[in-house]
Enzyme design. Structure first.
Site, PDB file in Angstrom:
ATOM      1  CB  THR A 166     -20.170   0.384  36.268  1.00 33.08           C
ATOM      2  OG1 THR A 166     -21.573   0.572  36.474  1.00 33.08           O
ATOM      3  CG2 THR A 166     -19.821   0.755  34.841  1.00 33.08           C
ATOM      4  CD  GLN A 206     -25.132   0.929  34.554  1.00 30.39           C
ATOM      5  OE1 GLN A 206     -25.936   0.004  34.703  1.00 30.39           O
ATOM      6  NE2 GLN A 206     -25.261   2.098  35.148  1.00 30.39           N
ATOM      7  CD  GLN A 250     -26.591   1.512  30.584  1.00 29.48           C
ATOM      8  OE1 GLN A 250     -27.613   0.839  30.494  1.00 29.48           O
ATOM      9  NE2 GLN A 250     -26.439   2.445  31.501  1.00 29.48           N
ATOM     10  CG  ASP A 251     -21.758   2.033  30.983  1.00 33.77           C
ATOM     11  OD1 ASP A 251     -22.184   2.953  30.275  1.00 33.77           O
ATOM     12  OD2 ASP A 251     -21.827   2.035  32.217  1.00 33.77           O
ATOM     13  CG  ASP A 284     -24.153   6.874  28.949  1.00 39.14           C
ATOM     14  OD1 ASP A 284     -24.508   7.742  28.136  1.00 39.14           O
ATOM     15  OD2 ASP A 284     -24.687   6.727  30.058  1.00 39.14           O
ATOM     16  NE  ARG A 295     -26.344   9.694  29.279  1.00 40.23           N
ATOM     17  CZ  ARG A 295     -27.363   9.038  29.838  1.00 40.23           C
ATOM     18  NH1 ARG A 295     -28.510   9.653  30.041  1.00 40.23           N
ATOM     19  NH2 ARG A 295     -27.239   7.777  30.186  1.00 40.23           N
TER      20      ARG A 295
END
Length: 549
Positions: free
Chosen positions: A315, A345, A367-368, A389, A453
């Site tokens: 990541t 990611q 994502q990411d 996220d 989260r």
């Protein structure tokens, strides 16, 4: 790596302690109680010096020195693994490279901290904040390295050989941070700042570019240009144009030409990037400080790539654009990762650059998307696109007047905007989203969407005076993997938001969730959270609002 210093090393450390002047008024502390103020009291007591010393500052100095020794040992250990070894998996190679980069930064942060407290008889509040931020980042670096190693399915000997020393180092850094916070960081009263803390130095990006184009003719050959852009000091200006008419044809070549280890007083090295799509993976290392990149507009100057977790990148290293050089500024650029939602990611930008700012930029991914990894950062009038996220990390960061766009995730997935990574109660990190707008980028077909989260135990995220579309789930926040992880230790806050998704009456009932009052919200404003010295943001030329509206 041994967890205790050798007797000879202890002897010399104690000699230095007797001649060391602590930075604040001394407060006597006994060795029987000193460790109780840290997250790891047993480990702290085991690593205490053999003889009684006097103050919490003395103990803090001692443990920071231990932390630095541990960090140097770990960096040497990492370097002993042959990264080019053909038997290692691609993921293991990425993990080792990530850990080496992070360990090198940690040594720098601890060296600077130790040097400052050893040479300065007293720390003012701004120096204390700077060092608090650096010590917080050492723990972020440790956690990032650990996360990468834990994900290794193969090469178990690498994981086994590194995780033990890494864990001991993390405990030492945590103890150092706790003692520094108790011994040097003053208890300050929160302040309420006026809405406009500084004037708009740049009225709009078109004026900047049009105003500088004539200068291009006078600096052919990259002669040193001593001038100012508004109130921004510039040492040199270069242009990137793939057609060969500029100073460089690639962004990476322009970065390589920038001077190293400069100071803000030297001025910014400004890189103008003409319109075009640049298929480059750009990395700005720690020695390339005070770089400013200016594009010609969102979707005009585009830096793009497609590295991702599914295809073997970590990541941390999946990013299209990475920067750790202090004082970095980007304006009017689109940063993109095109891997798509099915690749997991896939980071567009990773920033671990202290006192960095992004103005009028776009970050596009799924994502990411945007990895606000560590240290102090500011984002103004930016667009951020993603699914899961997609604003994550453990920086001390404020987003102001930004547009946060939700994209369509994969089937059966829900959207989560933030995943904040604070691991230690004494870190000064968190994500503040102020006066932003949260809307769908496309038809989401009833996709559940949450404000955030908790990625780590002390996750800290606030939304203030922001617009929330109706797509926000009424509970607002989500747990990690549907567990009760961190709901008692996190800090999630909302203040004076508006729009159909901002109603807090049905929000989660966690101990760590807060509907904040104005005083509590003031702690997360630009001037109280990231800009206490009132200097670094004006030097960038990026406009900002210091307080609440």
């Amino acid at each position: 790596m041994a967890s205790k210093l050798s007797p000879l090393c202890n002897f010399f450390l104690l000699l230095m302690l007797f001649s060391y002047s602590p930075s604040l008024a001394s407060s006597s502390t006994s060795r029987s109680t000193i460790c109780n103020s840290t997250p790891h009291p047993s480990f702290c007591k085991y690593n205490l010096p053999p003889n009684e010393i006097n103050t919490i500052q003395d103990y803090g100095w001692y443990f920071i020195h231990q932390s630095l020794s541990s960090a140097k040992d770990f960096l040497s250990l990492i370097k002993s693994y042959p990264i080019s070894h053909s038997s290692y998996s691609k993921r293991t190679v990425h993990a080792l490279k990530d850990c080496q980069l992070l360990a090198d930064l940690t040594v720098d942060f601890l060296s600077k901290t130790l040097q400052t407290i050893s040479s300065t008889k007293s720390l003012n509040s701004l120096q204390a904040e700077d060092l608090h931020t650096l010590l917080s980042a050492t723990l972020t670096n440790q956690e990032t390295c650990s996360d990468g190693l834990l994900e290794l399915a193969s090469d178990s000997s690498v994981k086994k050989g590194l995780l033990g020393p890494l864990s001991n180092g993390t405990k030492l850094h945590s103890i150092s941070l706790a003692l520094f916070k108790h011994g040097w960081v003053p208890k300050t009263k929160r302040e309420s700042f006026p809405t406009e803390r500084n004037h708009l130095l740049f009225s709009n990006m078109e004026n900047i570019i049009n105003g500088l184009l004539p200068l291009r003719m006078s600096i052919t050959g990259r002669r040193l240009l001593q001038t100012t852009l508004g109130d921004v000091l510039v040492s040199q200006t270069v242009f990137v144009n793939p057609d060969g008419s500029g100073d460089f044809t690639t962004i990476n070549d322009a970065v390589a030409a920038a001077p190293e280890n400069t100071d803000i007083s030297d001025g910014y090295f400004v890189i103008y990037i003409v319109p075009g799509v640049y298929y480059e993976y750009v990395s700005i290392d720690k020695n390339k400080q005070y770089l400013m990149m200016i594009g010609y507009g969102i979707n005009q100057t585009v830096i793009t790539g497609d590295h991702n977790k599914k295809d073997g990148s970590s990541t941390f290293d999946s990013t299209t654009f990475a920067v750790v050089g202090q004082g970095f500024v980007a304006m009017n650029i689109t940063f993109r990762n095109t891997a798509g939602p099915h690749k997991g990611q896939a980071v567009a930008v990773r920033s671990g650059a202290d006192k960095s700012a992004f103005y009028g930029c776009s970050f596009e991914g799924y994502q990411d998307t945007l990895y606000t990894h560590s240290l102090r950062q500011f984002y103004k009038e930016c667009d951020i696109y993603g699914t899961i996220d997609f604003i994550f990390g453990n920086a001390k960061v404020v987003f102001q007047d930004c547009n946060i766009y939700l994209r369509l995730p994969m089937h059966c997935q829900y959207n989560v905007i933030t995943a904040q990574g604070k691991t230690d109660v004494n870190q000064d990190t968190g994500t503040s989203i102020h006066h932003c707008s949260i809307r769908p980028a496309e038809e989401l077909c009833g996709t559940e969407t949450y404000l955030g989260r908790p990625w780590k135990e002390y996750a800290t995220t606030v939304y203030m005076q922001s617009f929330m579309d109706s797509l926000i789930n009424s509970e607002g926040w989500h747990t990690w993997n549907d567990t009760d992880f961190a709901i008692n230790t996190l800090y999630y806050g909302e203040y004076d938001n508006n729009g159909p998704g901002s109603d807090t009456s049905n929000r989660v009932k966690w101990p760590g969730y807060h509907v904040m009052n104005r005083d509590e919200a003031n702690d997360f404003t630009v001037s109280n959270f990231i800009q206490k010295d009132d200097e670094w943001l004006p030097a960038t030329g990026v406009p900002y609002t210091g307080g609440l509206l």
